[in-house]
Design an enzyme around this catalytic site. Structure first.
Site, PDB file in Angstrom:
ATOM      1  N   HIS C  55       0.811  -1.205   0.000  1.00  0.00           N
ATOM      2  CA  HIS C  55       0.000   0.000   0.000  1.00  0.00           C
ATOM      3  C   HIS C  55       0.853   1.268   0.000  1.00  0.00           C
ATOM      4  CE1 HIS C  55      -4.021   1.682   0.748  1.00  0.00           C
ATOM      5  NE2 HIS C  55      -3.356   2.672   1.311  1.00  0.00           N
ATOM      6  N   HIS C 101     -11.093   1.816  -1.459  1.00  0.00           N
ATOM      7  CA  HIS C 101     -11.318   1.367  -0.082  1.00  0.00           C
ATOM      8  C   HIS C 101     -12.067   0.044  -0.159  1.00  0.00           C
ATOM      9  CE1 HIS C 101     -11.234   3.245   4.159  1.00  0.00           C
ATOM     10  NE2 HIS C 101     -10.044   3.022   3.711  1.00  0.00           N
TER      11      HIS C 101
END
Ligand SMILES: Nc1ncnc2c1ncn2[C@@H]1O[C@H](COP(=O)(O)OP(=O)(O)O)[C@@H](O)[C@H]1O
Ligand SMILES: [Mg+2]
Lengths: 81, 229, 741, 81
Positions: C55, C101
Site C-alpha cells: 500500500h 477502499h
C-alpha cells in the site's frame, strides 16, 4: 416474549455521536458529564414463551442483522410479553 | 436590507444562501458564527442547510442550543423574518419556533432530487411573488425530512393557514405519490403564527440561477427584499 | 546513535514469526537489518512493515507506473503529491485523485465506504483545495449473490452520508455487477477540488527546528494494521479474525476542512500531510523525506482517546480525520486559535531535525531511530514475473444469434442490471450542494461550474471490466478512451486523469500480466490522446481463495469547458431535429452487453480502440459543440448505438423515428455492437448539412440515424416501443432489486 | 454515577426504522417477530454520587437535549459508576 435489545459500539471504537452529544451537554452547562456513548435500542416481540428458545432466537437476530459484531456489542433482556 | 446567515459547525449550504442573497440584495449578508452571542442588526435571518453537529443525536437538536440561537429566538419573537431551510427548519422546530418535528424519511434514505410544491398562500413576506396555488420546483436534499406533528397540531396549523408549501404533482394535486418523504399531510414548509418565520425542507436557494436549470427559488428571495424594503 | 532504541530491542526479541506477521519477507528483513545495522525494536518493525507494505511502497507496481505519461503543458503536479494538479487558466487549478477502499468496504460497507470518501477528500484539501465534487466507481458481485444487496445498501449510504455531511456534491460514478466481485467488491472514490494556482500546499517539511503539529481527531486503536491488511490477500480465516474497521466522523472532517483552509489563508504552513493509511508513520516519513530533513516525534503529546496506548499503536493507528503539519516558527498560536475555534485537537508533537533520522520518543524512552533513507528509498521494489494474457478470437457478427426483433431486445437490455438507471444510487447523494452542479448525474460526464466563473469542469469515471478481463491491454486503452469521450461529449477539453488500478495477487504471473497489460494500454491511450496521469492508486490482492477480480483499471478524468453556456448534455431537445452518428461502425459484438444479457455469454475479443480515429472524431465533436452546431451529444458505450439513442430519448422525454441501419452489417450488430469512438448527436435540420461536410473534411464518417419526435422509438418494420414502457423497465430494476431485502 | 438512558418513540408515532427492521427480520426467516420499535440508547457518566441529584440531572439532560418530548419518551437506570 418481548426483548429489549441494546446495541453499543465496542469499547475503543470511535463514537462520533457520543462525542458530539458530550460536547453539546458541556455547552448546555452539564459540565461534569463524561464518557457519553450512543447506541441503539430495539424492542422486539417473539412468539416464543420459552426463555431459552427466545434467547437463542434473539441472539441469532442480533448476530445476523441487528448488530454489526465487528464494531458493536449487543445485550438484551427478556420480559414475558 | 441587512441579512444574516447563521453558520453552525457542520452547516454546508451557508455559502449557497449567501450567494443567492447577494445576487438579490446587491450586497453580501453577514455570516454569523454560532458561537457568537451578538447578532448584527438584521432585517432577515437565514438558518441554512447542512448537518449541524453532524445531525448526530437528532437533526438540528444540538444547533438549537447554540449561543446565537437565544438571540435568534428573541428577534423572531420580536418580528424579524427568519427563514430556515432544510437543516435550518429542523433547528427551528428543535428551538421551539415552529411546531412539530422532522423525522427520518419514509424511505429511510437520503433523497436528493427536484420536487414540486404547491404554494399554499402568498400573503407573507416570503411568498408575495408567487401565486396562491402555483406549482413550483425546488430541490430536496435530506434524510430527516418527514414532517410530523400530532393531529391536533396539524389541525391547528391548517386552521390558522400556516402551511406554506405542500408536496404535489405537476397539476398541483396533493397526492401520496408526490409525498417523497412521507410528511404528515404532504407538508413541506410551515409558518409561525404571524407568518414571519418560515421553515421548509426544500431548498429555494438551489434553483435560483438560470445555469442550474431553474429559478423558482429566486422569487422567494425577491419577495423578501421587496417586503423588507 | 540509537543507544536507547537498541537497548529496548534487547528486551523484545524479534522472532521470525513476528517478522512474518508483519508481512516482511526474509529477504526484506535482511535488507532491513543491513539498513538499520542492528535488530529493530518492535516499534521499528511496525514502522517498516507499514512503510514497506504494498500500500505504501508500491513495491509490485512501481516499475510499471513509471512508464505512464505524467506531464503536459497544463500539469502543475503529477503523481508524487497527495493529489494531481492541473492548470485551469486565470490563476485557478484543479486538484484530484481517486483511491480504493475495497477490503474495508466489504467487511463493513457503511463505514468502509464512508471512510474511503473521507480519505480521498483529505488528500485534496491537504493541498489547500476546496473539494467541489466527488465521484465513485463501484463494482459489486452478481445480483443473485446473497451479500450483494446488503453491500450495495451499505456502500451507497456510507458514501452518501459522508459526502452529504461534508457538503461536497457527489456528482457521478459508475456501477457494475459481476459475479467475479462476489467476495471482493471494489469501492473507488474520487475527489476534485479547486485551488488558487499559486497557493498550493505540499507535504515537504523543508527547514530544521520547525514545529511538527498534529490536528484533528484524537488517536485511538483504529485499524491498526489496516495498511498491511489492505495489501494481503483474503482468505476465509481473515473474515473471522476481522480487523477493527475505522468509524468515520464526517462532522469532524467538515470542521477539519474549514479549519485547514482557514489556516492556509495565513502565511503559516511549511508542509502538510493527511494521516491516511499507516497514519502518523507514513505522514511523518513522507514529510521528512520530501523535505530532506529528520524528524523527532514525542508521542507523549499525541492526543489520544484511549488509555495506555503504546508507541507502536500510536504510530500505526489509522484513526481518521487527522492531519500533520510543519509550521513556520512562531505561528503556533495562530494555528492553535483556529483549531480551537473549530473545536479540534491541536498539539505540537515534535520538530524537524538535521539528523536524517526518524526518532520517536514515548514515556521518556526512545522507541525508534531509523534513517529515513532506509524507509523511503531502500523500500523493496519488485519486477515480478508476468505472462501476457492470451488474446481471444474476434467474433464475427454473423456468428452471434440475432433477437426476434431489435426493439424487442432493447427493453430487456435497458432493464438489465448492467444498463438500468443508477438513479436509486445518485439520489442518495447530495449532488447539488455548492450550487455549481450544472450537469447532474445521469448523463455522460458530470459538469461542475468553477465557482464564480463561466468555466465548467467535466468529470467522468470509466472502465469496462469485461473488456479488461478479455484483454487487459485493449481494455485499459478503452477505459482511457471512454473517459476522454465522456468528457468530450459535454464539450469539454479533456485535461488529465487519475486512476485506481484494482487487480488480484501480483505474485501470480498471470495477474501480474494483467497489470502490465493494463498499464501499457493506459500509457498508449494517454500518450495518443494527450491525457496524462497526474495521480492514482494501486489496489492489489483483490482475491479470495485464489479467485481474483477481473482486472479493473478505473480511470477518472477531468476536462475543461470554457463557457458553460456552450455545454451539451444527452437530453434530446426539439421535435424535428435530426439524429446523426459520428464514427466508424463494424458491428463488433464480442464482449458486448447484448451477448451478456440476451445470450448469457461473454466471449471473444473486446472492441479495439483506434486511437487516431478516437482523437479525430472527438476533436470534431468538440468543435461542433463549441460552434453550436449540435444540441445534444452522447457517446456510444455499453449496449451500443440503440442504447445510446434510447438514453438520449429518455433523458429528453422525446421519441425518435429511426431509419433502417446499414445493409452491410447484420441489424443486431449495427444496433447493439460496441464499436468504439462513436457519438450520437442531435442537430437542427438547418445544420445537418454542415455536420456532414465537417465530417467529410475531418475524415470522420457521419451517418443519419433518424428524426426526433413523438413518444415512441420506432424502426421500420417493427412495433413502436413507447418511451413510457422503456422508462419503466430502465428505472425499475435497481429499486426493485433493493426492495427485495 | 453512570446512567443508561433509553429513548423511545411515543406509542402512535410512526417508526419507519422499526418497520424496516421487522421486514428484514421476516425476510431472514424470523417469521414470528412482531412489534419491532427502534430507539436510542445513551450512556452518560455524571460526577454525582447522590442518586436523587444524579436523577434530577439526567432528567434535565433528557428534557433539554437528549429526547424530543414531542415524539419521544425517555427512561433511565443509574449504576454506581
Ligand atoms: N455509483 C454511482 N454514483 C453516482 N452516479 C452514478 C453511479 N453509477 C452510475 N452513475 C451515473 O449514472 C450515469 C450512467 O453511468 P454509466 O452508464 O457508467 O455512464 P457512461 O456509460 O456514460 O460512462 C452517469 O451519469 C453516472 O454518473
Ligand atoms: Mg457515456
Amino acid at each position: 416474549m418481548k426483548a429489549r435489545i441494546t446495541i453499543t459500539l465496542k469499547p475503543g471504537v470511535l463514537d462520533p455521536q457520543g462525542k458530539a452529544i458530550e460536547g453539546a451537554l458541556h455547552a448546555l452547562g452539564f459540565g461534569s458529564v463524561d464518557g457519553v456513548r450512543q447506541g441503539k435500542y430495539i424492542e422486539v416481540e417473539v412468539a416464543e414463551s420459552d426463555p431459552a428458545r427466545a434467547s437463542a432466537e434473539i441472539e441469532r437476530m442480533c448476530e445476523q442483522l441487528l448488530a454489526n459484531t465487528i464494531i458493536e456489542n449487543y445485550a438484551y433482556e427478556l420480559d414475558a410479553a | 436590507m441587512k441579512a444574516s446567515v447563521i453558520v453552525f459547525p457542520g452547516s454546508n449550504c451557508d455559502r449557497d444562501a449567501a450567494v443567492v442573497l447577494k445576487s438579490v440584495m446587491g450586497h453580501a449578508p453577514a455570516m454569523v458564527w454560532h458561537g457568537d452571542s451578538e447578532l448584527p442588526k438584521s432585517d432577515l435571518i437565514v438558518l441554512p442547510g447542512g448537518f449541524s453537529y453532524g445531525d448526530y443525536l437528532r437533526s438540528g437538536a444540538m444547533a438549537a442550543h447554540s449561543p446565537v440561537m437565544r438571540e435568534v429566538v428573541s428577534r423572531a419573537r420580536a418580528g424579524t423574518p427568519v427563514l430556515g431551510i432544510c437543516n435550518g427548519f429542523q433547528v427551528l422546530t428543535e428551538a421551539g419556533l415552529l411546531p412539530g418535528v422532522l423525522m427520518r424519511n419514509a424511505t429511510l434514505r437520503f433523497i436528493c432530487k427536484d420536487v414540486l410544491l404547491k404554494v399554499e398562500r402568498n400573503d407573507t413576506g416570503f411568498a408575495r411573488h408567487y401565486q396562491e396555488g402555483e406549482v413550483v420546483r425546488f430541490p430536496v436534499a435530506n434524510k430527516d425530512g418527514s414532517y410530523f406533528a400530532d393531529d391536533a397540531t396539524l389541525d391547528r396549523l391548517e386552521g390558522e393557514n400556516r402551511v406554506a408549501f405542500r408536496y404535489c404533482d405537476a397539476s398541483g394535486a396533493v397526492t401520496a405519490d408526490a409525498n417523497t418523504n412521507g410528511s404528515c399531510r404532504n407538508i413541506a414548509g410551515i409558518y409561525n403564527k404571524t407568518g414571519t418565520v418560515l421553515g421548509l425542507m426544500p431548498h429555494p436557494e438551489r434553483l435560483a440561477d438560470a445555469a442550474l436549470s431553474g429559478t423558482d427559488g429566486t422569487k422567494m428571495f425577491a419577495s423578501l427584499v421587496e417586503a423588507i424594503h | 546513535m540509537s543507544g536507547a532504541a537498541g537497548a529496548a530491542q534487547k528486551a523484545e526479541a524479534i522472532s521470525d514469526e513476528l517478522v512474518a506477521e508483519h508481512g516482511i519477507s526474509p529477504d526484506e528483513y535482511a535488507v532491513l537489518l543491513k539498513e538499520l545495522g542492528r535488530e529493530p525494536t518492535i516499534t521499528e518493525l511496525g514502522i517498516f512493515s507499514v512503510m514497506w507494505s504494498e500500500h505504501c511502497s508500491y513495491k509490485s507496481s512501481r516499475v510499471w507506473l513509471k512508464t505512464l505519461p505524467t506531464t503536459g503543458p497544463h500539469v502543475i503536479f503529477g503523481p508524487g503529491e497527495n493529489a494531481g494538479v492541473v492548470d485551469l487558466g486565470d490563476g485557478l487549478a484543479a486538484v484530484f485523485k481517486m483511491e480504493s477502499h475495497n477490503h474495508p468496504s466489504y467487511i463493513e460497507p457503511y463505514q468502509g465506504a464512508g471512510t474511503g470518501v473521507g480519505g480521498i477528500m483529505r488528500d485534496v484539501f491537504t493541498m489547500g483545495a476546496r473539494p467541489v465534487a466527488n465521484m465513485n466507481a463501484l463494482r459489486f458481485g452478481a445480483p443473485e449473490h446473497a451479500k450483494t444487496r446488503h453491500l450495495v445498501a451499505g456502500v451507497v449510504s456510507g458514501i452518501g452520508d459522508y459526502g452529504n455531511c461534508m457538503g461536497v456534491p457527489t456528482v457521478g460514478g459508475e456501477t457494475n455487477f459481476d459475479a467475479r466481485y462476489n467476495e471482493n467488491i471494489l469501492v473507488n472514490a474520487m475527489c476534485v477540488g479547486l485551488i488558487d494556482a499559486n497557493r498550493i500546499f505540499t507535504s515537504a517539511a523543508k527547514g530544521v527546528g520547525l514545529p511538527v503539529v498534529y490536528v484533528g481527531s484524537k488517536t485511538g486503536r483504529d485499524g491498526i494494521h489496516g495498511a498491511t491488511m489492505a495489501s494481503a490477500e483474503f482468505d476465509e480465516a481473515s473474515e473471522e479474525k476481522r480487523p477493527t474497521v475505522q468509524v468515520g466522523d464526517p462532522f469532524t472532517e467538515k470542521l477539519l476542512l474549514e479549519a485547514c483552509l482557514e489556516l492556509m489563508a495565513e502565511d503559516a504552513i511549511v508542509g502538510i500531510q493527511d494521516m491516511g493509511a499507516a497514519g502518523l508513520t507514513s505522514s511523518s516519513v513522507e514529510m521528512a523525506d520530501k523535505g530532506g530533513v529528520g524528524l523527532m516525534l514525542d508521542l507523549d503529546h499525541v492526543p489520544t482517546r484511549e488509555t495506555a496506548m503504546t508507541a507502536y499503536e500510536m504510530l500505526l493507528s489509522e484513526s481518521q480525520e487527522r492531519m500533520l503539519m510543519v509550521l513556520k516558527p512562531g505561528v503556533e498560536p495562530i494555528a492553535e486559535r483556529i483549531f480551537t475555534k473549530w473545536e479540534l485537537d491541536f498539539a505540537v508533537i515534535g520538530k524537524t531535525t538535521d539528523t536524517g533520522h526518524l526518532v520517536v520518543r514515548h514515556g521518556g524512552e526512545e522507541k525508534a531511530d531509523i534513517p529515513l533513507a532506509a524507509l523511503a528509498h531502500a523500500a523493496p521494489m519488485y519486477e515480478r514475473p508476468w505472462v501476457p494474457k492470451p488474446k481471444q478470437e474476434t467474433i464475427a457478427p454473423s456468428d452471434v444469434p440475432a433477437p426476434d426483433s431489435i426493439l424487442g431486445a432493447l427493453e430487456p437490455l435497458m432493464g438489465s442490471p448492467h444498463l438500468s438507471s443508477r438513479r436509486w444510487i445518485y439520489e442518495q447523494y447530495d449532488h447539488m450542494v455548492m450550487n455549481d452542479t450544472v450537469q447532474r448525474p445521469g448523463g455522460d460526464a458530470a459538469v461542475v461550474r468553477v465557482h464564480g466563473t463561466e468555466k465548467g469542469l467535466a468529470i467522468s469515471c470509466d472502465v469496462t471490466p469485461r473488456y479488461c478481463s478479455a484483454d487487459p491491454h485493449e481494455g485499459a486503452k478503452q477505459a482511457v478512451a471512454e473517459c476522454w469521450r465522456n468528457l468530450t461529449a459535454t464539450g469539454a477539453k479533456p485535461l488529465a486523469i487519475t486512476d485506481c488500478l484494482n487487480f488480484g495477487n501480483p505474485e501470480r504471473p498471470e495477474i501480474m500480466g494483467e497489470f502490465v497489460g493494463a498499464v501499457q494500454g493506459m500509457a498508449e491511450a494517454c500518450n495518443a490522446l494527450d491525457f496524462p496521469v497526474v495521480s492514482g492508486n494501486v489496489s492489489l490482492y483483490n482475491e479470495t481463495n485464489g479467485v481474483g477480480i477481473p482486472p479493473t483499471p478505473a480511470v477518472g478524468g477531468i476536462g475543461l469547458i470554457d463557457n458553460i453556456d456552450d455545454m451539451t448534455g444527452i437530453a434530446l431537445k426539439s421535435d424535428g431535429d435530426f439524429l446523426l452518428m459520428l464514427g466508424e461502425q463494424t458491428g463488433h459484438l464480442g464482449q458486448s452487453t447484448y451477448m451478456q444479457v440476451m445470450l448469457d455469454r461473454l466471449e471473444g475479443a473486446p472492441p479495439p480502440v483506434d486511437l487516431n480515429a478516437e482523437q479525430r472524431t472527438g476533436d470534431l465533436v468538440r468543435t461542433l459543440i463549441n460552434d453550436g452546431a449540435v444540441l445534444a451529444v452522447h457517446d456510444v458505450s455499453d449496449g451500443g448505438l440503440l442504447v445510446a439513442v434510447a438514453e438520449m430519448a429518455l433523458a429528453g422525454g422525446k421519441g425518435v423515428a429511426l431509419e433502417a441501419g446499414p445493409d452491410n452489417i447484420p441489424a443486431h450488430a449495427a444496433w447493439f455492437g460496441e464499436d468504439q469512438g462513436r457519438y450520437v448527436v442531435a442537430v437542427s435540420p438547418g445544420k445537418a448539412e454542415a455536420v456532414f461536410r465537417a465530417g467529410a473534411d475531418a475524415n470522420v464518417p457521419v451517418g443519419a440515424l433518424g428524426t426526433i419526435g413523438g413518444d415512441t422509438i420506432t424502426l421500420p418494420g417493427e412495433d413502436a416501443l413507447p418511451l413510457a414502457t422503456l422508462r419503466a423497465a430502465h428505472e425499475a430494476w435497481l429499486p426493485d432489486f433493493m426492495a427485495q431485502g
